[in-house]
Design an enzyme around this catalytic site. Structure first.
Site, PDB file in Angstrom:
ATOM      1  N   CYS A 404       0.157 -26.293 -13.823  1.00  0.00           N
ATOM      2  CA  CYS A 404       0.569 -27.231 -14.869  1.00  0.00           C
ATOM      3  C   CYS A 404       1.940 -27.822 -14.552  1.00  0.00           C
ATOM      4  O   CYS A 404       2.030 -28.643 -13.649  1.00  0.00           O
ATOM      5  CB  CYS A 404       0.489 -26.572 -16.238  1.00  0.00           C
ATOM      6  SG  CYS A 404       0.168 -27.792 -17.529  1.00  0.00           S
ATOM      7  N   HIS A 530      -4.971 -24.587 -16.428  1.00  0.00           N
ATOM      8  CA  HIS A 530      -4.483 -23.200 -16.355  1.00  0.00           C
ATOM      9  C   HIS A 530      -5.615 -22.265 -15.942  1.00  0.00           C
ATOM     10  O   HIS A 530      -6.316 -21.732 -16.815  1.00  0.00           O
ATOM     11  CB  HIS A 530      -3.969 -22.751 -17.721  1.00  0.00           C
ATOM     12  CG  HIS A 530      -2.714 -23.431 -18.154  1.00  0.00           C
ATOM     13  ND1 HIS A 530      -1.481 -22.831 -18.082  1.00  0.00           N
ATOM     14  CD2 HIS A 530      -2.503 -24.665 -18.656  1.00  0.00           C
ATOM     15  CE1 HIS A 530      -0.564 -23.667 -18.533  1.00  0.00           C
ATOM     16  NE2 HIS A 530      -1.157 -24.787 -18.887  1.00  0.00           N
ATOM     17  N   GLU A 532      -5.458 -19.310 -14.965  1.00  0.00           N
ATOM     18  CA  GLU A 532      -5.187 -17.914 -15.344  1.00  0.00           C
ATOM     19  C   GLU A 532      -5.917 -17.489 -16.615  1.00  0.00           C
ATOM     20  O   GLU A 532      -6.241 -16.318 -16.786  1.00  0.00           O
ATOM     21  CB  GLU A 532      -3.671 -17.669 -15.482  1.00  0.00           C
ATOM     22  CG  GLU A 532      -2.966 -18.315 -16.674  1.00  0.00           C
ATOM     23  CD  GLU A 532      -2.515 -19.747 -16.442  1.00  0.00           C
ATOM     24  OE1 GLU A 532      -3.067 -20.411 -15.540  1.00  0.00           O
ATOM     25  OE2 GLU A 532      -1.618 -20.217 -17.173  1.00  0.00           O
TER      26      GLU A 532
HETATM   27  N1  GLN Z   1       5.351 -29.784 -19.897  1.00  0.00           N
HETATM   28  C1  GLN Z   1       4.222 -30.227 -19.133  1.00  0.00           C
HETATM   29  C2  GLN Z   1       3.281 -31.093 -19.949  1.00  0.00           C
HETATM   30  O1  GLN Z   1       3.310 -31.062 -21.171  1.00  0.00           O
HETATM   31  C3  GLN Z   1       3.464 -29.061 -18.547  1.00  0.00           C
HETATM   32  C4  GLN Z   1       2.863 -28.158 -19.568  1.00  0.00           C
HETATM   33  C5  GLN Z   1       2.484 -26.792 -19.041  1.00  0.00           C
HETATM   34  O2  GLN Z   1       2.979 -26.363 -18.000  1.00  0.00           O
HETATM   35  N2  GLN Z   1       1.652 -26.078 -19.765  1.00  0.00           N
HETATM   36  O3  GLN Z   1       2.499 -31.811 -19.413  1.00  0.00           O
END
Ligand code: GLN
Length: 557
Positions: A404, A530, A532
């Protein structure tokens, strides 16, 4: 004449099964006393695992007594990681344990907070549903709590619903939950039971285990009208028969129903420890269910042996800004354990603060690592450290995994240092960036409210043929869970691909970049999603498995 389609018939059958099951579904409530953090979530998940291993269908639910509607707006320092379910619910991290243990998905219905309960009741009051009535904690809030509990049993086709009540018995905020349990027990009669988890402290100076806090906590529960059926006693020392007998006597439970939960070296040991203590048998006996089918735990035991007796060892760095609190990266750390077991190696994770990494200290922090993972996150703090870390991994051929924000940092780094766009940034940090390689998603531009408004939950991803991602997933169509507002800016994609960083996964409808990789690098992958959240004991996530495989290769080189 019957005009039903095959699908309709199947639906009907499953509805019938569910309503048949609803009358039979058993409810197990897990409360906690003496102190928080005794591991109610792990005990619940372990019991569920044992019941599942005997062929029962089980789900676990967490009721959280705080007023936030969900933990999505909570700082990870407050409550650890925010876990995201398939249906896009932002939930308590215990749901991650439930999924990792049971290998079955949870949903919004598995996590309810006081905020959500009140929101529902207040919405109803505003609609006029209670017209003329005074809306009160009892019965309206307690009824709503009971509805949330029974909803899972009524619709899910489960044999057991295990409901973990967050907090500690005696807290003002958990009172309505305990009252709801008291009422439900009366209604459900022999289809409900209560397990109370407490602490038996060991007093070093006296060299003794003390049962008094447990006695008090059970008294407190009894004074609220709830008699526990089972006491699970968390302890650092073996309880022995006399202590068990004492707890049984003072707490009004059978001696067999006093279950020792001794500190374990890994949470994955707990189901076996609970089996040893016969927790599942006590539960089945309470419900008059047969206990003669032995639980099938072969694959679990083989997993546990791989964790306990690894053949090799790798060191990976997890670079993030919440490293003081391990719970902030719970699912990533667990996914490493699953992937380590698969690769039969121990994964030593070094948590490295992204603010402590700077140009001058890169080598000192990173050069000994076999793999580097740059963590998800929000906001400016530590972001330059993350970007420098990516550069180091890319230039030194260290296996790199960006999740992310980690993937977004990898894109920014590539744009700055390979494409020569030195102003490249994400508009999350620099709103008016001249080179916005990461920018706000179109449908986020009008969003003003914070709770539950990100791109959340499961989305499809088409994986490009002949890429590392395709070989890892062995599929060209996957789904993964998301939690973000910003995205890769596709106007730059051509330039990226010409220079060696490709988009190997994209959302088939929107074209949003979901996976990036550098084919010339030994292992360099970034994911907007994600992975994970989907790694379980039975199904370690392929990206983590492959990343640890690459780290192992580097280690042995
Ligand atoms: N802050 C980034 C976004 O909102 C990444 C979010 C995250 O790592 N979950 O896109």
């Amino acid at each position: 004449m019957c005009t039903s389609t095959h699908g309709e018939l199947l639906n009907l059958q499953s509805e019938r099964r569910n309503s048949f099951m609803a009358d039979k579904c058993k409810y197990i409530f897990v409360t906690g006393g003496v102190t928080s953090s005794l591991g109610k979530g792990i005990i619940s998940a372990s019991l569920a695992k044992l019941l599942q291993a005997r062929g029962y269908r089980v789900t676990i639910q967490k009721l959280d007594p705080y007023i936030n509607v969900d933990p999505g707006t909570l700082n990870p320092y407050e409550h650890g990681e925010c876990y995201v379910t398939e249906d896009g619910a932002e939930t308590d991290l215990d749901l991650g344990h439930y999924e990792r243990f049971l290998n079955t998905p949870t949903s919004q219905a598995n996590n309810v907070t006081t905020g959500r309960i009140y929101q529902e009741v207040i919405n109803r009051e505003r609609r006029g549903d209670y017209l003329g009535k005074t809306v009160q904690v009892i019965p309206h809030i307690t009824d709503e709590i009971q509805e949330c509990i029974k909803k899972l049993g009524n619709t899910g086709g489960f044999d057991f619903v295990i409901t973990e009540i967050g907090g500690t018995v005696g807290d003002i905020e958990s009172l309505p939950y305990v009252e709801a349990v008291r009422q439900l027990r009366l209604e459900l009669e022999n289809r409900a039971m209560v397990i109370h988890l407490t602490l038996i402290p060991y007093l070093e100076a006296a060299g003794e285990l003390k049962t008094k806090p447990t006695q008090h906590s059970v008294k407190m529960l009894q004074s609220l009208g709830v008699q526990p059926d089972v006491i699970v006693a968390r302890t650092s020392h073996e309880l022995g028969e006399s202590i068990k007998k004492k707890i049984a006597q003072f707490c009004n439970v059978r001696k067999k129903a006093v279950i020792q939960s001794i500190d374990a070296s890994t949470i994955y040991e707990v189901p076996l420890m609970m089996k040893e203590e016969q927790l599942d048998e006590v539960v089945l006996n309470k419900f008059d269910l047969e206990d003669n089918i032995k639980p099938d735990l072969d694959s679990w035991i083989s997993f546990l042996n791989k964790i306990k007796y690894p053949k090799s060892r790798v060191t990976v760095g997890l670079i993030g800004k919440y490293v003081e609190l391990k719970d902030a990266y719970k699912s990533i750390l667990e996914a490493f354990i699953h992937a380590g077991a698969y690769n039969e190696c121990k994964v030593k994770v070094e948590l490295i603060h992204s603010e402590s990494v700077s140009k001058g200290s890169l080598s000192e922090h990173l050069s000994h690592l076999d793999g580097i993972l740059v963590a998800p996150g929000f906001g400016e703090r530590g972001i330059e450290g993350k970007i420098e870390t990516v550069k180091f991994a890319r230039e030194n051929n260290i296996p790199f995994f960006g999740i992310c924000l980690g993937m977004q940092c990898a894109s920014i780094e590539f744009a700055r240092n390979v494409l020569g766009l030195e102003d490249a940034h994400t508009t999350e940090i620099e709103e008016k960036s001249k080179e916005p390689v990461i920018y706000l998603m179109e449908d986020q531009k009008t969003v003003t409210e914070k709770g539950g408004t990100m791109r959340l939950g499961t989305y499809a991803c088409a994986v490009k043929k002949d890429t590392l991602a395709a070989s890892i997933y062995s599929s060209d169509n996957i789904t993964e869970r998301h939690r973000h507002r910003f995205e890769f800016n596709n106007t730059y994609l051509n330039e990226f691909e010409k220079n060696g960083m490709i988009a190997s996964g994209k959302n088939p409808e929107s074209g949003l970049v979901e996976i990036i990789e550098i084919p010339k690098h030994p292992w360099f992958v970034g994911t907007q999603f994600h992975p994970e959240y989907k790694s379980t004991v039975d199904n370690p996530h392929p990206l983590f498995v492959s990343f640890i495989g690459a780290a192992l290769k580097k280690h042995n080189f």
